[in-house]
Scaffold this active site. Structure first.
Site, PDB file in Angstrom:
ATOM      1  N   THR A 143       0.840  -1.206   0.000  1.00 50.42           N
ATOM      2  CA  THR A 143       0.000   0.000   0.000  1.00 50.42           C
ATOM      3  C   THR A 143       0.873   1.253   0.000  1.00 50.42           C
ATOM      4  O   THR A 143       0.533   2.269  -0.617  1.00 50.42           O
ATOM      5  CB  THR A 143      -0.910   0.016   1.244  1.00 50.42           C
ATOM      6  N   ASN A 144       2.025   1.158   0.667  1.00 50.64           N
ATOM      7  CA  ASN A 144       2.843   2.343   0.897  1.00 50.64           C
ATOM      8  C   ASN A 144       3.570   2.849  -0.343  1.00 50.64           C
ATOM      9  O   ASN A 144       4.142   3.946  -0.310  1.00 50.64           O
ATOM     10  CB  ASN A 144       3.849   2.067   2.012  1.00 50.64           C
ATOM     11  N   THR A 189      -8.688  53.120  -4.388  1.00 47.52           N
ATOM     12  CA  THR A 189      -7.750  52.527  -3.437  1.00 47.52           C
ATOM     13  C   THR A 189      -8.365  52.679  -2.058  1.00 47.52           C
ATOM     14  O   THR A 189      -8.879  53.746  -1.714  1.00 47.52           O
ATOM     15  CB  THR A 189      -6.379  53.232  -3.479  1.00 47.52           C
ATOM     16  N   SER A 320     -34.629  37.248  -3.565  1.00 48.81           N
ATOM     17  CA  SER A 320     -35.213  37.333  -2.240  1.00 48.81           C
ATOM     18  C   SER A 320     -36.593  36.704  -2.224  1.00 48.81           C
ATOM     19  O   SER A 320     -37.326  36.752  -3.209  1.00 48.81           O
ATOM     20  CB  SER A 320     -35.312  38.797  -1.792  1.00 48.81           C
ATOM     21  N   SER A 321     -36.940  36.132  -1.058  1.00 46.90           N
ATOM     22  CA  SER A 321     -38.284  35.586  -0.883  1.00 46.90           C
ATOM     23  C   SER A 321     -39.251  36.635  -0.361  1.00 46.90           C
ATOM     24  O   SER A 321     -40.440  36.362  -0.213  1.00 46.90           O
ATOM     25  CB  SER A 321     -38.228  34.406   0.102  1.00 46.90           C
TER      26      SER A 321
END
Length: 469
Positions: A143-144, A189, A320-321
Site C-alpha cells: 500500500t505504501n 484605493t 429574495s423571498s
C-alpha cells in the site's frame, strides 16, 4: 436458487461477502469500520483509473521478470483494462476517509481486480486458490508505494482539466477587457476614489492574475510526477526483484501517458508529503485570487440604485423571498464559498503532511480527499463563473462617464502642471461645491481649455506620460 453470499477469510476470521460483489473481505471490514463521509473512492474516477494503471504496470513487470504466471498476468491486465475504461467503478466502495494509510483502498483494488480476473479465467469469485488478491495482484507491492503513486498519478490526470477551465475563464476576462477598453472610470484605493482608468484595464488585470496561477499550477505538476513505486513497505524495496522498480515505472509511464519520475530516494519519498503541500498551496493561491476577483465583481455591481452600479452581472435567480425585484450576485458568491473550502482544505493537507511519523505518513487518504475536492470544485467554479457570469457582464457606461466627469480624483492629473497645493485646493472645492475639476480650473483661469482637454483626455489619464506645458 443462487447463493446470496460467499464465505471469505482474513486475519480476523470468517465473514460472508455478497455473492455478486467483486470486492472481498478486506473491503467488507473497511465498509464496516469507516462509515465517515458517505463518499467512496469510486467517486474519484481519476484515482480508480490510476490504481488500475499501477496494478497493470506491476503485473507486466512481474510477468517480464518471470515472477507471475502468464495466464494470471493476462487476466489481471484484462481486468485492469476494464477498470481503466470506466467499468466496475461502482465496486470501489471504501470511504474516502479511512485509517490504515490507504490499505483499504489498495485491498479494494486488489480484490476487484482478482475477482474479475478469476471470472475471465472461468472461475468463481472468491476462488483465491486459483488467483489471489495479495499473492498475485499485489505482487511486489505495498500500500505504501501503490497508494501514493496512484494519488500522484490521479492528480496528474485531474490538473489539466482545472488548467483548461482556468484558461477559458482567463480568455473570457480578456474578451471583456477588449470590449471595455474605451470605457473610462474612476479607480479606487482603500475603497476611496483614486485616479481614472479604463474598465478594460480593470478586467485585463483579472486575466493576468489567472494566467500567473496557470503557470504556477503547471510548475507544481513536475513535483507531483515523482513517484515511489517499488518502495514497498518503507522504501527499501523488500520482497521485490532488484529490477522491478525501474521496469514497473517504465510500464506505468507507457500505459498512463504521464512523464513520471522515479524518486532518487525511495525511503524519503515514502514518508514525505511535501509535494502535496506545495500543490495545495498553489490551489489555495488560485482560490484566494479568484475570491478577490469575485469580491470586486460584487462591489462593482452593487446597487443598482444605492451602490456602485458600474457593471451589471447577468441575472441568474430571484434574489429574495420577500423583496420583489431583488437580484443577487449569486455566481460570484458561490465561487467565494469554493475558495473558502479550498483554503480550509489547504490547512487539512498541511496538518496531515505534518502528522506523518518516521517512515510513513498514515494520513494520505485525507490528503487525497482534500486535494480532489479542491481541484474538482475549483474547476467547476471557473466554469460556472465564466459561463454564468463573466461572458454576460455589461458596463453601465452612463454612470461611469458621469462619475469621471465629476470626480475630484481628476485633480491628481493636474499635479505636474499646477503643483500639489493648487491641485489639492481644486479637489477640495470640487467636493465641497459639488462641481467638476475642469470647470473649477477654467473658472479660476489656471489653464486654458485646449491644454486642459489634452491633460484630461482618456489616453493621457490612463497611461504614463506628461503633456508639454
Amino acid at each position: 436458487m443462487t447463493k446470496s453470499s460467499r464465505p471469505e477469510h482474513d486475519l480476523l476470521g470468517d465473514a460472508e461477502v455478497p455473492a455478486d460483489a467483486y470486492w472481498g473481505i478486506h473491503t467488507l471490514r473497511a465498509i464496516e469500520n469507516y462509515p465517515i463521509t458517505g463518499m467512496v473512492i469510486g467517486d474519484y474516477a481519476e484515482l480508480i483509473k490510476a490504481l488500475a494503471y499501477v496494478k497493470e504496470a506491476a503485473a507486466k513487470a512481474n510477468l517480464e521478470l518471470g515472477h507471475l504466471d502468464p495466464k494470471k498476468a493476462e487476466a489481471i491486465i484484462a481486468a485492469c483494462h476494464e477498470i481503466e475504461s470506466g467499468e466496475l467503478h461502482d465496486q470501489f466502495v471504501v470511504d474516502v476517509i479511512q485509517g490504515g494509510a490507504g490499505t483499504s483502498t489498495n485491498m479494494n483494488a486488489n480484490e476487484v481486480i482478482a475477482n474479475r480476473a478469476l471470472e475471465i479465467l472461468g472461475y468463481e469469485k472468491g476462488d483465491y486458490s486459483k488467483l489471489h488478491p495479495i499473492n498475485d495482484v499485489n505482487m511486489s507491492q505495498s500500500t505504501n508505494d501503490v497508494y501514493p503513486t496512484s494519488l500522484r498519478l490521479a492528480t496528474c490526470f485531474a490538473i489539466p482539466t482545472l488548467l483548461k477551465a482556468m484558461a477559458s475563464l482567463r480568455e473570457a476576462f480578456a474578451d471583456k477587457a477588449e470590449e471595455f477598453k474605451d470605457v473610462l472610470k474612476i479607480g479606487r484605493t482603500q475603497l476611496q476614489d483614486a485616479v481614472p482608468m479604463t474598465l478594460g484595464q480593470e478586467f485585463s488585470t483579472y486575466a493576468v492574475m489567472i494566467k500567473e496561477d496557470e503557470d504556477r499550477l503547471s510548475e507544481a505538476i513536475s513535483l507531483i510526477a515523482e513517484i515511489n513505486l517499488g518502495a514497498t513497505a518503507i522504501g527499501t524495496g523488500i520482497n521485490t526483484d532488484v529490477r522491478y522498480s525501474k521496469c514497473a515505472i517504465e510500464y506505468l509511464q507507457k500505459i498512463s501517458g504521464v512523464d513520471l519520475i522515479a524518486s532518487p530516494n525511495l525511503i524519503e519519498a515514502t514518508q514525505d508529503c511535501g509535494a502535496f503541500v506545495q500543490l495545495s498551496g498553489v490551489l489555495k493561491r488560485i482560490a484566494v485570487k479568484l475570491s478577490k476577483i469575485c469580491n470586486d465583481l460584487r462591489l462593482l455591481s452593487s446597487g443598482p440604485q444605492a451602490g456602485l452600479n458600474e457593471i451589471r452581472l447577468p441575472a441568474r435567480a430571484a434574489g429574495s423571498s420577500i423583496m420583489p425585484g431583488k437580484v443577487n450576485p449569486v455566481i460570484p458568491e458561490v465561487v467565494n464559498q469554493i475558495a473558502f473550502e479550498v483554503i480550509g482544505n489547504d490547512v487539512t493537507i498541511t496538518m496531515a503532511a505534518e502528522g506523518g511519523q518516521l517512515q510513513l505518513n498514515a494520513f494520505e487518504p485525507i490528503i487525497a480527499h482534500s486535494l480532489f475536492k479542491s481541484i474538482q470544485h475549483l474547476t467547476a467554479g471557473c466554469d460556472t463563473l465564466k459561463n454564468h457570469c463573466v461572458v454576460g457582464i455589461t458596463a453601465n457606461r452612463e454612470v461611469l462617464a458621469e462619475r469621471v466627469r465629476t470626480s475630484a480624483g481628476l485633480a491628481t492629473a493636474l499635479n505636474p502642471y499646477l503643483g500639489y497645493e493648487n491641485a489639492t485646493m481644486i479637489a477640495k472645492r470640487a467636493l465641497q461645491e459639488n462641481c467638476s475639476v475642469a470647470d473649477l480650473v477654467l473658472e479660476l483661469g489656471l489653464m486654458d481649455k485646449e491644454t486642459l482637454d489634452k491633460i484630461l483626455s482618456p489616453a493621457v489619464l490612463t497611461t504614463p506620460g506628461i503633456q508639454s506645458k
